[in-house]
Design a protein around this motif. Structure first.
Motif, PDB file in Angstrom:
ATOM      1  N   ALA A 120      -5.265 -10.973  33.471  1.00 19.51           N
ATOM      2  CA  ALA A 120      -4.204  -9.964  33.550  1.00 19.51           C
ATOM      3  C   ALA A 120      -3.906  -9.252  32.236  1.00 19.51           C
ATOM      4  O   ALA A 120      -3.346  -8.162  32.252  1.00 19.51           O
ATOM      5  N   ALA A 121      -4.260  -9.847  31.100  1.00 21.50           N
ATOM      6  CA  ALA A 121      -3.781  -9.295  29.817  1.00 21.50           C
ATOM      7  C   ALA A 121      -4.894  -9.183  28.767  1.00 21.50           C
ATOM      8  O   ALA A 121      -4.761  -9.699  27.653  1.00 21.50           O
ATOM      9  N   PRO A 122      -6.000  -8.493  29.071  1.00 20.62           N
ATOM     10  CA  PRO A 122      -7.120  -8.448  28.130  1.00 20.62           C
ATOM     11  C   PRO A 122      -6.798  -7.746  26.814  1.00 20.62           C
ATOM     12  O   PRO A 122      -7.287  -8.155  25.752  1.00 20.62           O
ATOM     13  N   ILE A 123      -5.977  -6.701  26.843  1.00 19.35           N
ATOM     14  CA  ILE A 123      -5.671  -5.963  25.606  1.00 19.35           C
ATOM     15  C   ILE A 123      -4.888  -6.847  24.650  1.00 19.35           C
ATOM     16  O   ILE A 123      -5.139  -6.853  23.438  1.00 19.35           O
ATOM     17  N   ASN A 124      -3.949  -7.629  25.179  1.00 19.09           N
ATOM     18  CA  ASN A 124      -3.188  -8.554  24.332  1.00 19.09           C
ATOM     19  C   ASN A 124      -4.079  -9.623  23.728  1.00 19.09           C
ATOM     20  O   ASN A 124      -4.038  -9.886  22.515  1.00 19.09           O
ATOM     21  N   TRP A 125      -4.915 -10.243  24.561  1.00 18.70           N
ATOM     22  CA  TRP A 125      -5.658 -11.415  24.107  1.00 18.70           C
ATOM     23  C   TRP A 125      -6.774 -11.092  23.117  1.00 18.70           C
ATOM     24  O   TRP A 125      -7.071 -11.902  22.240  1.00 18.70           O
ATOM     25  N   VAL A 126      -7.396  -9.918  23.216  1.00 18.90           N
ATOM     26  CA  VAL A 126      -8.441  -9.605  22.218  1.00 18.90           C
ATOM     27  C   VAL A 126      -7.826  -9.511  20.824  1.00 18.90           C
ATOM     28  O   VAL A 126      -8.452  -9.904  19.832  1.00 18.90           O
ATOM     29  N   LEU A 127      -6.590  -9.018  20.750  1.00 15.39           N
ATOM     30  CA  LEU A 127      -5.908  -8.928  19.458  1.00 15.39           C
ATOM     31  C   LEU A 127      -5.400 -10.294  18.999  1.00 15.39           C
ATOM     32  O   LEU A 127      -5.551 -10.666  17.829  1.00 15.39           O
ATOM     33  N   TYR A 159      -9.325  -1.863  15.098  1.00 15.14           N
ATOM     34  CA  TYR A 159      -9.026  -1.608  13.690  1.00 15.14           C
ATOM     35  C   TYR A 159      -7.952  -2.558  13.181  1.00 15.14           C
ATOM     36  O   TYR A 159      -7.168  -3.106  13.960  1.00 15.14           O
ATOM     37  N   GLU A 160      -7.906  -2.727  11.857  1.00 13.47           N
ATOM     38  CA  GLU A 160      -6.983  -3.688  11.263  1.00 13.47           C
ATOM     39  C   GLU A 160      -5.522  -3.359  11.563  1.00 13.47           C
ATOM     40  O   GLU A 160      -4.691  -4.256  11.671  1.00 13.47           O
ATOM     41  N   ASP A 161      -5.206  -2.064  11.689  1.00 16.48           N
ATOM     42  CA  ASP A 161      -3.809  -1.701  11.944  1.00 16.48           C
ATOM     43  C   ASP A 161      -3.496  -1.545  13.430  1.00 16.48           C
ATOM     44  O   ASP A 161      -2.412  -1.093  13.803  1.00 16.48           O
ATOM     45  N   ASN A 226      -1.941 -11.978  14.068  1.00 19.73           N
ATOM     46  CA  ASN A 226      -2.681 -11.534  15.253  1.00 19.73           C
ATOM     47  C   ASN A 226      -1.847 -11.684  16.529  1.00 19.73           C
ATOM     48  O   ASN A 226      -1.922 -10.846  17.439  1.00 19.73           O
ATOM     49  N   LEU A 227      -1.049 -12.751  16.603  1.00 19.33           N
ATOM     50  CA  LEU A 227      -0.155 -12.926  17.756  1.00 19.33           C
ATOM     51  C   LEU A 227       0.870 -11.788  17.797  1.00 19.33           C
ATOM     52  O   LEU A 227       1.101 -11.195  18.859  1.00 19.33           O
ATOM     53  N   ILE A 228       1.449 -11.473  16.645  1.00 22.67           N
ATOM     54  CA  ILE A 228       2.471 -10.420  16.586  1.00 22.67           C
ATOM     55  C   ILE A 228       1.883  -9.078  17.002  1.00 22.67           C
ATOM     56  O   ILE A 228       2.461  -8.365  17.829  1.00 22.67           O
ATOM     57  N   ARG A 229       0.718  -8.719  16.467  1.00 19.34           N
ATOM     58  CA  ARG A 229       0.168  -7.401  16.809  1.00 19.34           C
ATOM     59  C   ARG A 229      -0.367  -7.374  18.240  1.00 19.34           C
ATOM     60  O   ARG A 229      -0.343  -6.339  18.906  1.00 19.34           O
ATOM     61  N   GLY A 230      -0.819  -8.530  18.736  1.00 17.53           N
ATOM     62  CA  GLY A 230      -1.300  -8.599  20.113  1.00 17.53           C
ATOM     63  C   GLY A 230      -0.193  -8.487  21.149  1.00 17.53           C
ATOM     64  O   GLY A 230      -0.461  -8.198  22.314  1.00 17.53           O
ATOM     65  N   LEU A 231       1.060  -8.693  20.723  1.00 15.99           N
ATOM     66  CA  LEU A 231       2.196  -8.636  21.644  1.00 15.99           C
ATOM     67  C   LEU A 231       3.144  -7.478  21.330  1.00 15.99           C
ATOM     68  O   LEU A 231       4.216  -7.372  21.908  1.00 15.99           O
ATOM     69  N   SER A 232       2.748  -6.627  20.394  1.00 21.92           N
ATOM     70  CA  SER A 232       3.595  -5.499  19.997  1.00 21.92           C
ATOM     71  C   SER A 232       3.092  -4.196  20.620  1.00 21.92           C
ATOM     72  O   SER A 232       1.884  -3.940  20.622  1.00 21.92           O
ATOM     73  N   PRO A 233       3.957  -3.362  21.171  1.00 23.08           N
ATOM     74  CA  PRO A 233       5.432  -3.449  21.124  1.00 23.08           C
ATOM     75  C   PRO A 233       6.051  -4.303  22.222  1.00 23.08           C
ATOM     76  O   PRO A 233       7.247  -4.586  22.168  1.00 23.08           O
ATOM     77  N   TYR A 234       5.259  -4.687  23.229  1.00 23.15           N
ATOM     78  CA  TYR A 234       5.833  -5.428  24.358  1.00 23.15           C
ATOM     79  C   TYR A 234       4.833  -6.479  24.822  1.00 23.15           C
ATOM     80  O   TYR A 234       3.639  -6.191  24.822  1.00 23.15           O
ATOM     81  N   PRO A 235       5.256  -7.675  25.154  1.00 21.96           N
ATOM     82  CA  PRO A 235       6.635  -8.179  25.240  1.00 21.96           C
ATOM     83  C   PRO A 235       7.214  -8.635  23.899  1.00 21.96           C
ATOM     84  O   PRO A 235       8.393  -8.917  23.805  1.00 21.96           O
ATOM     85  N   ALA A 236       6.374  -8.727  22.853  1.00 25.37           N
ATOM     86  CA  ALA A 236       6.762  -9.044  21.473  1.00 25.37           C
ATOM     87  C   ALA A 236       6.844 -10.554  21.210  1.00 25.37           C
ATOM     88  O   ALA A 236       7.398 -11.320  22.000  1.00 25.37           O
TER      89      ALA A 236
END
Length: 307
Positions: A120-127, A159-161, A226-236
């Motif tokens: 369900a969350a591929p964009i979050n988990w790759v980050l 990318y890193e950012d 990586n956890l922070i950027r993978g969950l930003s901006p939502y759910p955070a």
């Protein structure tokens, strides 16, 4: 190429809008759209439509909003459109009686390079996992989720950012182009689907829950970043600061340790920086959202709040 192919499009969130709009813009015959039922939205809890329904209404395409995909009434309605092909982008799991209905099959767009990051969350988990590359995949549906034969894939660098919001935007656009290419190739009979190789599965992408988002300060600064950027901006990602829940939405690892701090403790000048000690290195917080407040850059937050 037969652009009279009768297409049913299924999707709900913003991610699924560009592909629908591109198909219509390029002259494909989208005869109906299936989307989620309207639901209460915002503070006023007024009934609101999904982004895909709003887009379909603007394009003048009939919309079905079934609560039960196995309902005989819905399936009769679906059958009445006599679709040749069904396209699925960010919709819910379909019963076989639905995905097997059209003669040209049903294909799905997934925001990863399958077979990795099924779920369900591929964009979050790759980050979260610190990957350097991801992409989008189209594949024909079959019983097990995200396992069908692959039609096309396109890679996308990370990318890193990047955070989840930035990567979402790029994959949404890239995915729309891939949906169009897939429809064109199915219509022209040039598709040669490839079976997924389950031996290549290294990571999955399960649904994100609140506990997934809680920061474990014993992990390294890089892992927490990586956890922070993978969950930003939502759910955070979140932690507790002064006994209150606080969402951390931007960060940067710094190559330092404060020997007098244990993981989870922080240092701040209450003006310009907030640095947390982790299990390995310090993590500078660049933006956050305190409980009951809007998201702020760290300098703005510290101007009005003492930690």
């Amino acid at each position: 190429m037969n652009k009279n192919l009768r297409i049913i499009y299924m999707g709900t969130p913003e991610f699924a809008v560009p592909a629908l709009e591109l198909l219509v813009k390029e002259g494909w015959n989208v005869v109906a759209v299936i989307s989620a039922p309207d639901k209460p939205q915002g503070r006023g809890k007024k009934m609101g439509s999904s982004p895909v329904k709003v887009a379909a209404d603007a394009l003048g395409i009939p919309v079905l909003q079934p609560t039960n995909l196995k309902s005989p009434l819905f399936q009769e309605q679906l059958k009445s459109y006599q679709a040749d092909l069904q396209v699925v982008v960010a919709f819910r799991m379909l019963p076989e009686s639905v995905w097997s209905m059209p003669p040209q099959g049903t294909f799905n767009l997934h925001a990863s390079l399958l077979p990795n990051y099924r779920g369900a969350a591929p964009i979050n988990w790759v980050l979260i996992n610190g990957e350097k590359e991801t992409g989008v995949t189209t594949f024909f549906l079959k019983h097990a989720i995200d396992t069908g034969n692959i039609i096309h894939q396109e890679k996308e660098p990370i990318y890193e950012d990047d955070d989840a919001g930035k990567l979402y935007e790029r994959l949404m656009r890239k995915g729309a182009e891939l949906v169009l290419k897939t429809v064109e190739d199915i219509a022209s009979g040039t598709v040669v689907p490839q079976a997924q190789d389950d031996t290549q599965v290294k990571h999955h992408a399960p649904k994100i829950f609140k506990e997934t988002c809680k920061i474990d300060w014993n992990r390294s600064a890089v892992e927490i970043h990586n956890l922070i950027r993978g969950l930003s901006p939502y759910p955070a990602a979140w932690t507790e600061v002064n006994g209150k829940s606080c969402k951390l939405t931007g960060s940067k690892p710094i190559n330092a340790d404060k020997k007098d701090l244990i993981p989870g403790m922080y240092a701040t000048d209450n003006k310009s920086f907030l640095h947390f000690q982790t299990g390995d290195g310090m993590l500078a917080i660049t933006s956050l959202q305190a409980e009951g407040k809007r998201r702020m850059e760290i300098e703005e937050y510290l101007r009005g709040n003492t930690l």
